[in-house]
Design a protein around this motif. Structure first.
Motif, PDB file in Angstrom:
ATOM      1  N   PHE A 152      -7.430   0.632  -1.165  1.00 36.81           N
ATOM      2  CA  PHE A 152      -6.001   0.329  -1.206  1.00 36.81           C
ATOM      3  C   PHE A 152      -5.513  -0.149   0.158  1.00 36.81           C
ATOM      4  CE2 PHE A 152      -1.786   2.150  -0.177  1.00 36.81           C
ATOM      5  CZ  PHE A 152      -1.014   1.263  -0.910  1.00 36.81           C
ATOM      6  N   GLY A 153      -5.938   0.546   1.229  1.00 31.39           N
ATOM      7  CA  GLY A 153      -5.538   0.141   2.574  1.00 31.39           C
ATOM      8  C   GLY A 153      -6.017  -1.256   2.919  1.00 31.39           C
ATOM      9  N   GLN A 154      -7.246  -1.568   2.539  1.00 36.10           N
ATOM     10  CA  GLN A 154      -7.800  -2.905   2.806  1.00 36.10           C
ATOM     11  C   GLN A 154      -7.030  -3.983   2.047  1.00 36.10           C
ATOM     12  OE1 GLN A 154     -11.853  -2.367   1.558  1.00 36.10           O
ATOM     13  NE2 GLN A 154     -12.512  -1.415   3.485  1.00 36.10           N
ATOM     14  N   LEU A 155      -6.728  -3.703   0.787  1.00 36.64           N
ATOM     15  CA  LEU A 155      -6.003  -4.676  -0.037  1.00 36.64           C
ATOM     16  C   LEU A 155      -4.601  -4.909   0.509  1.00 36.64           C
ATOM     17  CD1 LEU A 155      -5.912  -6.441  -2.583  1.00 36.64           C
ATOM     18  CD2 LEU A 155      -5.102  -4.441  -3.850  1.00 36.64           C
ATOM     19  N   LEU A 156      -3.932  -3.816   0.862  1.00 34.18           N
ATOM     20  CA  LEU A 156      -2.567  -3.933   1.383  1.00 34.18           C
ATOM     21  C   LEU A 156      -2.554  -4.705   2.706  1.00 34.18           C
ATOM     22  CD1 LEU A 156       0.364  -3.086   0.791  1.00 34.18           C
ATOM     23  CD2 LEU A 156      -0.035  -1.037   2.166  1.00 34.18           C
ATOM     24  N   GLU A 157      -3.515  -4.418   3.580  1.00 33.56           N
ATOM     25  CA  GLU A 157      -3.568  -5.118   4.867  1.00 33.56           C
ATOM     26  C   GLU A 157      -3.851  -6.607   4.669  1.00 33.56           C
ATOM     27  OE1 GLU A 157      -5.854  -4.960   9.201  1.00 33.56           O
ATOM     28  OE2 GLU A 157      -6.241  -3.408   7.701  1.00 33.56           O
TER      29      GLU A 157
END
Length: 510
Positions: free
Chosen positions: A158-163
Motif C-alpha cells: 500500500f505504501g509503495q502504491l501510494l508513493e
C-alpha cells in the motif's frame, strides 16, 4: 495552512458514510461489542476529478484501518480483525478503481503493485476467516504470526502504491509550474503544491526529488510573477524542512536568490518576510543537515544586514517574528554573525522593538530576541551595548515571562524565554558593570524566586539550572546581595546538589 477544524471534520465525515454493499453484507453484523461504533470508517470519497485529494483521503482511511487491524490482532479479537480486513479490501479496491478512473495513464509498475496489493487483501480476508473457525490455541498462535506477516506485507504494498501515485501527481504539478507563463495557472498550481507540503515530510521529500524546489525558484526569478513570490517562498520554506529540499536549494543557488530578494527594497514587505522564513528554515539549529550549507556563508553579511533592516522597519508582529527567527538561527549557524550584528547595532534595534507592542507582543517573538542576545553575549563588547540600551532591565523583565493562554506551545515558549534570559545574564555578568546593574534591579531576588518556586518556572528543570548558574555568577561579583540561607543552599553547594534541593521543593517551603 490554517484549516478550520469543523470544516476539516465535515470533509473527513464524507469518508465515514455511504456504506458499500459488501461492507454491509460481510463486515457489519449487529455487534454488542463496546468499540464496534469506533470502527465505522466506511467508503465514500472525495469529489470526482481530483486525484490528489482522492489519494490523500483514501490513503488516510486505509492507513487508519491498517493500524486498527494491528491493534485488534494484538488483542486476539478475531471477529473484529476479520470484519475490518473485509472492509480494508473494500477501501483498497475503491482507491484503485477510483484513481484509475481519474488518472492520466497507468504504468506497468503501478499495475503490478496494485495486483500484489489486492492479492494480499484477499489473502488477509481469507486467513482471518479461517481463524474464526479455529479453536486450538497453538494453531491459532501460529496463524496469528501468518496474519501479522500478511498485514505487514500488505502495508508495504500500500505504501509503495501510494508513493508511486503521489509521485505521478507531483510530477504533473511541477511540470505545470515549470511550463506555465500564465499567472493564474501558476498561482493555482503553486497553491496545490503548498497544500501538499502541509501533509507532512514524506510528501515534501517527493516534491523535492521531483524538482519542486527548482520550479519554485524559477518562479522567484521571473519579474512577471512578482505577485506570486510570497506564495512560492512559503511553499519553499515548507519543502526545506527535509534534507532533500535543502540540497536542492543549494544546487540551484537558492541562497543567492533569497539574498537578492531580501536586499531589494522594491519587493513588498510580505515577499521579504517570506524570504526570511526560508532563511530561518534552512539555518534551523534543529536540522543537522543545514549546518553544511556552504553557499550561505558567501551571502551571510548581506542577508544579516537585510534582516536587521527588516526587523527595524517591520509593520507587524508576524514580519518581525520571521526576520528575528532567521537572525536567531543564523547566530547558531556561524559565530561571525554575532560580530556582524554588533557592528550593525542590532542590540539597539532589538531592544527598541521590545517596547513596541505592534512588533513584539508574544513570547514566541521574545524567544527569538533573547536567543540573539544570549548568543551575542559571548562577545566582550556586547556588555557595554546592553547597558547603554537599558538591556539589563529588559532581560530582567523576561525572567518574569508568563503565558496568557496556557497552551502547551506558549508555556514552552515562556520557559525558553526565562531560561535564555538567565543564560544571557550569566554570560554578561562576567562584566562587573552588568553584574552591579543586575543586582541594583533586584535580579538576584527574581532568580532566587525562580529557583525556590517551581510554579514560577512551570517546574522546568532547564530554567532552574540556568537560574542557578546566573545566581552563582552574580554572587561572585556581589555576594552582599544574598541572604545567608540562600548562599548556603543555592551558591555554596555543588550545582547538582542545589539543583536536587530546588527541584524537590514544595510550594509550602517558599
Amino acid at each position: 495552512m490554517q484549516v478550520d477544524s469543523v470544516q476539516r471534520w465535515m470533509e473527513d465525515l464524507k469518508l465515514m458514510t455511504e456504506c458499500e454493499c459488501m461492507c454491509v453484507l460481510q463486515a457489519k453484523p449487529i455487534s454488542l461489542e463496546e468499540d464496534a461504533q469506533g470502527d465505522l470508517i466506511l467508503a465514500g470519497g472525495p469529489g470526482p476529478g481530483d486525484p490528489l485529494q482522492l489519494l490523500l483521503k483514501r490513503g488516510w482511511v486505509i492507513s487508519t484501518e491498517l493500524r486498527r487491524i494491528g491493534q485488534k490482532l494484538a488483542q486476539d479479537r478475531w471477529a473484529r480483525v476479520h470484519s475490518m480486513s473485509v472492509r480494508l479490501t473494500c477501501h483498497a479496491r475503491s482507491m484503485v478503481s477510483e484513481y484509475s478512473a481519474v488518472s492520466r495513464s497507468s504504468s506497468q509498475e503501478m499495475d503490478q503493485i496494485e495486483k500484489l496489493l489486492m492479492e494480499k487483501c484477499s489473502e488477509l480476508s481469507a486467513v482471518t476467516e479461517r481463524c474464526l473457525q479455529v479453536e486450538n490455541e497453538h494453531v491459532l498462535k501460529s496463524m496469528k504470526a501468518c496474519v501479522s506477516e500478511t498485514l505487514s506485507t500488505l502495508g508495504q504494498h500500500f505504501g509503495q502504491l501510494l508513493e508511486l501515485a503521489l509521485t505521478r501527481e507531483v510530477q504533473a504539478l511541477v511540470r505545470k509550474i515549470d511550463a506555465s507563463d500564465n499567472i493564474y495557472t501558476t498561482e493555482s498550481t503553486t497553491g496545490n503544491l503548498f497544500s501538499l507540503t502541509q501533509e507532512g515530510a514524506p510528501l515534501c521529500r517527493i516534491i523535492a526529488k521531483e524538482g519542486g524546489v527548482v520550479a519554485l525558484f524559477k518562479v522567484c526569478r521571473q519579474d512577471s510573477f512578482r505577485c506570486l513570490y510570497p506564495q512560492a517562498l512559503r511553499t519553499l520554506a515548507s519543502i526545506c524542512c527535509v534534507e532533500e529540499g535543502v540540497h536542492q536549494l543549494e544546487k540551484v543557488d537558492g541562497v543567492l536568490c533569497l539574498a537578492d530578494i531580501l536586499t531589494d527594497d522594491s519587493h513588498s514587505e510580505a515577499t521579504r518576510a517570506e524570504a526570511a522564513a526560508v532563511v530561518a528554515q534552512v539555518t534551523s539549529p534543529h536540522l543537522s543537515f543545514t549546518q553544511h550549507l556552504s553557499s550561505f556563508l558567501e551571502s551571510m553579511e548581506e542577508i544579516v544586514t537585510a534582516l536587521v533592516k527588516l526587523c527595524q522597519e517591520a509593520s507587524s508582529g508576524e514580519v518581525f517574528l520571521l526576520a528575528s527567527a532567521a537572525l536567531a538561527n543564523i547566530t547558531f549557524f556561524d559565530t561571525m554573525a554575532c560580530e556582524m550584528l554588533l557592528q550593525l547595532n542590532a542590540i539597539r534595534v532589538l531592544l527598541e522593538a521590545c517596547s513596541d507592542k505592534q512588533r513584539v507582543d508574544t513570547p514566541y517573538t521574545r524567544d527569538q530576541i533573547v536567543t540573539i542576545l544570549a548568543n551575542m553575549s559571548v562577545l566582550e563588547q556586547c556588555a557595554s551595548d546592553i547597558i547603554q540600551e537599558n538591556g539589563v532591565q529588559l532581560i530582567m523583565g523576561m525572567l518574569s515571562e508568563k503565558p496568557r493562554s496556557g497552551t502547551p506551545a506558549e508555556v514552552a515558549a515562556c520557559e525558553r524565554v526565562q531560561q535564555k534570559a538567565a543564560v544571557t545574564l550569566a554570560r554578561l555578568s562576567r562584566d562587573p558593570d552588568v553584574a552591579r546593574e543586575a543586582v541594583r534591579l533586584s535580579c538576584m531576588s527574581r532568580l532566587i524566586e525562580l529557583c525556590r518556586s517551581p510554579s514560577e518556572r512551570n517546574s522546568s528543570d532547564a530554567v532552574l539550572v540556568a537560574c542557578l548558574a546566573a545566581l552563582r555568577k552574580l554572587a561572585g561579583v556581589c555576594p552582599e546581595g544574598l541572604q545567608d540561607s540562600d548562599f548556603k543552599q543555592l551558591v555554596q553547594p555543588r550545582l547538582v546538589d542545589s539543583f536536587l534541593l530546588c527541584s524537590n521543593m514544595e510550594e509550602s517551603f517558599v
